[in-house]
Design an enzyme around this catalytic site. Structure first.
Site, PDB file in Angstrom:
ATOM      1  N   GLU A 106       0.825  -1.211   0.000  1.00 38.00           N
ATOM      2  CA  GLU A 106       0.000   0.000   0.000  1.00 38.00           C
ATOM      3  C   GLU A 106       0.862   1.265   0.000  1.00 38.00           C
ATOM      4  OE1 GLU A 106      -3.095   0.549  -0.522  1.00 38.00           O
ATOM      5  OE2 GLU A 106      -3.717  -1.534  -0.608  1.00 38.00           O
ATOM      6  N   TYR A 162      -6.705   6.680   4.134  1.00 38.18           N
ATOM      7  CA  TYR A 162      -6.904   5.668   3.101  1.00 38.18           C
ATOM      8  C   TYR A 162      -6.052   4.425   3.376  1.00 38.18           C
ATOM      9  CZ  TYR A 162      -5.948   2.742  -0.735  1.00 38.18           C
ATOM     10  OH  TYR A 162      -5.759   1.600  -1.450  1.00 38.18           O
ATOM     11  N   ASP A 221      -9.958   5.038  -2.287  1.00 39.94           N
ATOM     12  CA  ASP A 221      -8.897   5.565  -3.143  1.00 39.94           C
ATOM     13  C   ASP A 221      -9.554   6.211  -4.368  1.00 39.94           C
ATOM     14  OD1 ASP A 221      -9.596   3.546  -4.901  1.00 39.94           O
ATOM     15  OD2 ASP A 221      -7.531   2.976  -5.344  1.00 39.94           O
ATOM     16  N   CYS A 230     -13.773   0.664 -15.138  1.00 38.05           N
ATOM     17  CA  CYS A 230     -14.345   2.004 -14.986  1.00 38.05           C
ATOM     18  C   CYS A 230     -13.202   3.008 -14.846  1.00 38.05           C
ATOM     19  CB  CYS A 230     -15.263   2.046 -13.764  1.00 38.05           C
ATOM     20  SG  CYS A 230     -16.274   3.533 -13.693  1.00 38.05           S
ATOM     21  N   CYS A 281     -18.753  -3.927 -18.222  1.00 35.01           N
ATOM     22  CA  CYS A 281     -18.937  -3.681 -16.794  1.00 35.01           C
ATOM     23  C   CYS A 281     -20.037  -4.573 -16.202  1.00 35.01           C
ATOM     24  CB  CYS A 281     -19.293  -2.216 -16.583  1.00 35.01           C
ATOM     25  SG  CYS A 281     -19.545  -1.824 -14.845  1.00 35.01           S
TER      26      CYS A 281
HETATM   27 FE1  SF4 Z   1     -18.244   2.692 -14.717  1.00 30.90          FE
HETATM   28 FE2  SF4 Z   1     -19.575   0.471 -15.167  1.00 30.90          FE
HETATM   29 FE3  SF4 Z   1     -20.902   2.729 -14.814  1.00 30.90          FE
HETATM   30 FE4  SF4 Z   1     -19.506   2.366 -17.047  1.00 30.90          FE
HETATM   31  S1  SF4 Z   1     -21.279   1.194 -16.398  1.00 30.90           S
HETATM   32  S2  SF4 Z   1     -19.497   4.196 -15.757  1.00 30.90           S
HETATM   33  S3  SF4 Z   1     -17.757   1.177 -16.302  1.00 30.90           S
HETATM   34  S4  SF4 Z   1     -19.652   1.684 -13.294  1.00 30.90           S
END
Ligand code: SF4
Length: 302
Positions: free
Chosen positions: A36, A119, A137, A193, A203
């Site tokens: 970390e 954190y 984070d 993401c 996703c």
């Molecule tokens: Fe992020 Fe998934 Fe939302 Fe796209 S769908 S903004 S990758 S959380």
């Protein structure tokens, strides 16, 4: 609310998590703590080899504390921001003196260690001890802002009260599951993401994502949430000069004369400034005979 996110994110993590040594089942709390600290300002790819070298040499806090601080700076190599090496050495010394050479599980005790903020303390408590804490984070903050709040990622250097409340509201109740959720969201932010180009098509929570449902409203210019990469000038900076000075000292078995630094840097005023700064930061020891050494690395002067 958390259940609808947690299940697909945890299932995704089980299939896609990177195989990193500090996440291995046998990783000790010390291993998690070291990782970390290294990851605070350095990407995984650069951390990996240095982490492996460090843990091979110092598998416990006691092993590190038994050596001079200068050896930690030497081993730090080119990870950057070498004050972290000094703080890790200080931490190892404290762990030996106060905690019998172990890493404490208590959040406040962790936060009191050198170089460990909110954190990092939450990350160590969660990942090493399976506790239930919001681990915020940059990756986690960005995912939660988009996914749960439907907001474009606004950046910012530290988590707001609202972000913390949101993260805590989403934590699964079971501590071990919460700890896994935290690392899973972090990984989702690192791999899918991402700041610059989220891959919503890959996703696991695309159907639940409020930001996607809103048509991905524009994010603030520059709100990438990562260290400003816009060709941050390094060539010719004091930071580069400090790096060169430390490289010379790391390679030397004996203390180095001031004149020997001239071979790696031409600007005398900048060189003096870099040396002064390194001495002030405790990264370099000025010796009575005018030479310089890594802390604790000077032999008895003859
Ligand atoms: Fe992020 Fe998934 Fe939302 Fe796209 S769908 S903004 S990758 S959380």
């Amino acid at each position: 609310m958390s259940t609808s996110f947690a299940e697909p994110v945890l299932a995704w993590y089980a299939r896609n998590a990177r195989d990193l040594p500090w996440r291995a089942p046998g990783a000790t709390p010390w291993a998690v703590l070291v990782s970390e600290i290294m990851l605070q300002q350095t990407p995984v790819a650069r951390v990996l080899p240095e982490y492996l070298g460090w843990m091979t040499r110092w598998p416990t806090p006691a092993a590190l504390a038994a050596e001079p601080a200068g050896e930690a700076i030497r081993q730090w190599g080119r990870l950057g921001y070498p004050r972290r090496a000094l703080r890790l050495h200080e931490t190892a010394t404290i762990l030996v003196a106060r905690y019998g050479g172990t890493v404490p599980a208590d959040l406040d005790a962790l936060r009191a260690l050198p170089g460990i903020g909110s954190y990092t303390a939450a990350a160590v408590a969660s990942f090493a001890f399976g506790q239930r804490h919001a681990v915020l984070d940059t990756n986690v903050r960005r995912v939660l802002a988009r996914l749960a709040a439907g907001q474009p990622w606004a950046g910012g250097s530290s988590a707001s009260v609202a972000e913390r409340r949101l993260a805590e509201s989403l934590l699964p109740a079971e501590p071990a599951v919460a700890a896994r959720w935290s690392v899973a969201v972090m990984e989702l932010g690192a791999l899918v993401c991402t700041a610059a180009s989220p891959r919503c098509g890959d996703c696991p929570v695309a159907r639940e994502c409020a930001w996607l449902a809103a048509g991905r409203p524009a994010e603030a210019p520059g709100a990438t949430g990562v260290a400003p990469r816009r060709t941050q000038k390094y060539e010719g900076t004091d930071r580069q000069c400090r790096g060169h000075v430390l490289t010379v000292l790391r390679a030397a078995n004996d203390p180095v004369r001031r004149a020997d630094f001239d071979a790696v840097w031409t600007g005398q005023a900048q060189l003096d400034r870099a040396l002064d700064g390194l001495v002030a930061d405790g990264l370099v020891d000025p010796l009575p005979d005018g030479r310089f050494a890594l802390p604790g690395g000077a032999p008895l002067l003859r």
